[in-house]
Design a protein around this motif. Structure first.
Motif, mmCIF file in Angstrom:
data_model
loop_
_atom_site.group_PDB
_atom_site.id
_atom_site.type_symbol
_atom_site.label_atom_id
_atom_site.label_comp_id
_atom_site.label_asym_id
_atom_site.label_seq_id
_atom_site.Cartn_x
_atom_site.Cartn_y
_atom_site.Cartn_z
ATOM 1 N N GLY A 10 32.963 27.885 35.234
ATOM 2 C CA GLY A 10 32.076 28.982 35.615
ATOM 3 C C GLY A 10 30.635 28.581 35.407
ATOM 4 O O GLY A 10 30.267 28.081 34.355
ATOM 5 N N THR A 11 29.833 28.769 36.446
ATOM 6 C CA THR A 11 28.438 28.350 36.336
ATOM 7 C C THR A 11 27.452 29.426 36.756
ATOM 8 O O THR A 11 26.315 29.386 36.345
ATOM 9 N N ARG A 12 27.869 30.376 37.568
ATOM 10 C CA ARG A 12 26.932 31.415 38.009
ATOM 11 C C ARG A 12 26.801 32.471 36.935
ATOM 12 O O ARG A 12 27.780 32.910 36.344
ATOM 13 N N VAL A 17 33.078 33.656 32.756
ATOM 14 C CA VAL A 17 33.396 32.280 32.432
ATOM 15 C C VAL A 17 34.890 32.228 32.140
ATOM 16 O O VAL A 17 35.414 33.076 31.410
ATOM 17 N N GLU A 18 35.578 31.244 32.715
ATOM 18 C CA GLU A 18 37.025 31.128 32.538
ATOM 19 C C GLU A 18 37.351 30.063 31.501
ATOM 20 O O GLU A 18 36.902 28.925 31.597
ATOM 21 N N LEU A 19 38.165 30.455 30.532
ATOM 22 C CA LEU A 19 38.729 29.498 29.596
ATOM 23 C C LEU A 19 39.900 28.839 30.309
ATOM 24 O O LEU A 19 40.892 29.495 30.607
ATOM 25 N N VAL A 20 39.784 27.555 30.634
ATOM 26 C CA VAL A 20 40.825 26.842 31.375
ATOM 27 C C VAL A 20 41.985 26.506 30.451
ATOM 28 O O VAL A 20 43.121 26.905 30.693
ATOM 29 N N GLN A 21 41.694 25.748 29.370
ATOM 30 C CA GLN A 21 42.754 25.361 28.449
ATOM 31 C C GLN A 21 42.148 24.815 27.156
ATOM 32 O O GLN A 21 41.366 23.877 27.199
ATOM 33 N N SER A 46 38.995 39.736 30.231
ATOM 34 C CA SER A 46 40.220 40.020 30.968
ATOM 35 C C SER A 46 41.046 38.738 30.998
ATOM 36 O O SER A 46 40.575 37.677 30.588
ATOM 37 N N LEU A 47 42.283 38.845 31.462
ATOM 38 C CA LEU A 47 43.152 37.684 31.604
ATOM 39 C C LEU A 47 43.500 37.487 33.069
ATOM 40 O O LEU A 47 43.729 38.463 33.796
ATOM 41 N N LYS A 48 43.552 36.230 33.494
ATOM 42 C CA LYS A 48 44.018 35.928 34.843
ATOM 43 C C LYS A 48 45.530 36.142 34.900
ATOM 44 O O LYS A 48 46.201 36.182 33.864
ATOM 45 N N ALA A 49 46.069 36.279 36.100
ATOM 46 C CA ALA A 49 47.503 36.497 36.267
ATOM 47 C C ALA A 49 48.319 35.349 35.682
ATOM 48 O O ALA A 49 49.424 35.554 35.179
ATOM 49 N N ASP A 50 47.768 34.134 35.713
ATOM 50 C CA ASP A 50 48.501 32.971 35.205
ATOM 51 C C ASP A 50 48.078 32.573 33.784
ATOM 52 O O ASP A 50 48.296 31.450 33.351
ATOM 53 N N ALA A 51 47.485 33.510 33.032
ATOM 54 C CA ALA A 51 47.074 33.241 31.653
ATOM 55 C C ALA A 51 48.298 32.866 30.819
ATOM 56 O O ALA A 51 49.408 33.325 31.073
ATOM 57 N N LEU A 122 41.739 33.070 30.024
ATOM 58 C CA LEU A 122 40.886 34.134 29.515
ATOM 59 C C LEU A 122 39.574 34.139 30.293
ATOM 60 O O LEU A 122 38.970 33.088 30.501
ATOM 61 N N LEU A 123 39.151 35.301 30.746
ATOM 62 C CA LEU A 123 37.862 35.459 31.418
ATOM 63 C C LEU A 123 36.930 36.233 30.494
ATOM 64 O O LEU A 123 37.269 37.329 30.048
ATOM 65 N N ILE A 124 35.782 35.635 30.183
ATOM 66 C CA ILE A 124 34.783 36.307 29.367
ATOM 67 C C ILE A 124 33.669 36.774 30.298
ATOM 68 O O ILE A 124 32.967 35.961 30.895
ATOM 69 N N HIS A 125 33.556 38.088 30.450
ATOM 70 C CA HIS A 125 32.569 38.680 31.345
ATOM 71 C C HIS A 125 31.199 38.753 30.678
ATOM 72 O O HIS A 125 30.197 38.468 31.308
#
Length: 133
Positions: A10-12, A17-21, A46-51, A122-125
């Protein structure tokens, strides 16, 4: 924020920002606050569907005044209950009172550093610091 693409994506500035792993989650920040005021600290996430990896993980939100201050912390409910809709946490509030004298730099964070399980999605808004009236 300096990012490692294997860990964060995530850059914008307006996008989450997404926590990949990672196996060690440590999201930190600091802000100057006013003496004699009380503040609530939290994150909108929030969590992505594939979290993955969040079941049973002890996630904590922590805050302290000054680098040498004592942490106030709250253990959060496991994050696997979150959905795709962004929600503010914590359900249990992390609040800190800034005395009239002394430190006014507030350090805060979201942590899961004890489990050692790989986790992602994990998505951190945003993080927030709110003055409590």
């Amino acid at each position: 924020m300096k990012q490692n693409r294997r860990q964060w994506n995530g850059t914008r500035s307006n996008d989450p920002v997404e926590l990949v792993q990672v196996c060690w989650l440590e999201v930190t920040g600091s802000v100057e606050v006013k003496h004699g005021k009380k503040y609530q600290i939290g994150f909108k996430i929030s969590l992505k569907a594939d979290a993955f990896g969040w079941g049973g993980c002890p996630v904590f939100m922590m805050a302290k005044l000054g680098k040498k201050g004592k942490y106030t912390s709250r253990k959060m409910k496991p994050l696997d209950h979150l959905g795709k809709e962004a929600a503010e946490i914590p359900d249990e509030k992390v609040e800190i009172l800034v005395p009239e004298q002394g430190e006014n730099q507030l350090y805060f964070g979201l942590y899961e550093v004890w489990n050692g399980k790989w986790k992602g999605g994990l998505l951190i808004h945003h993080a927030f610091i709110r003055e409590v009236k």
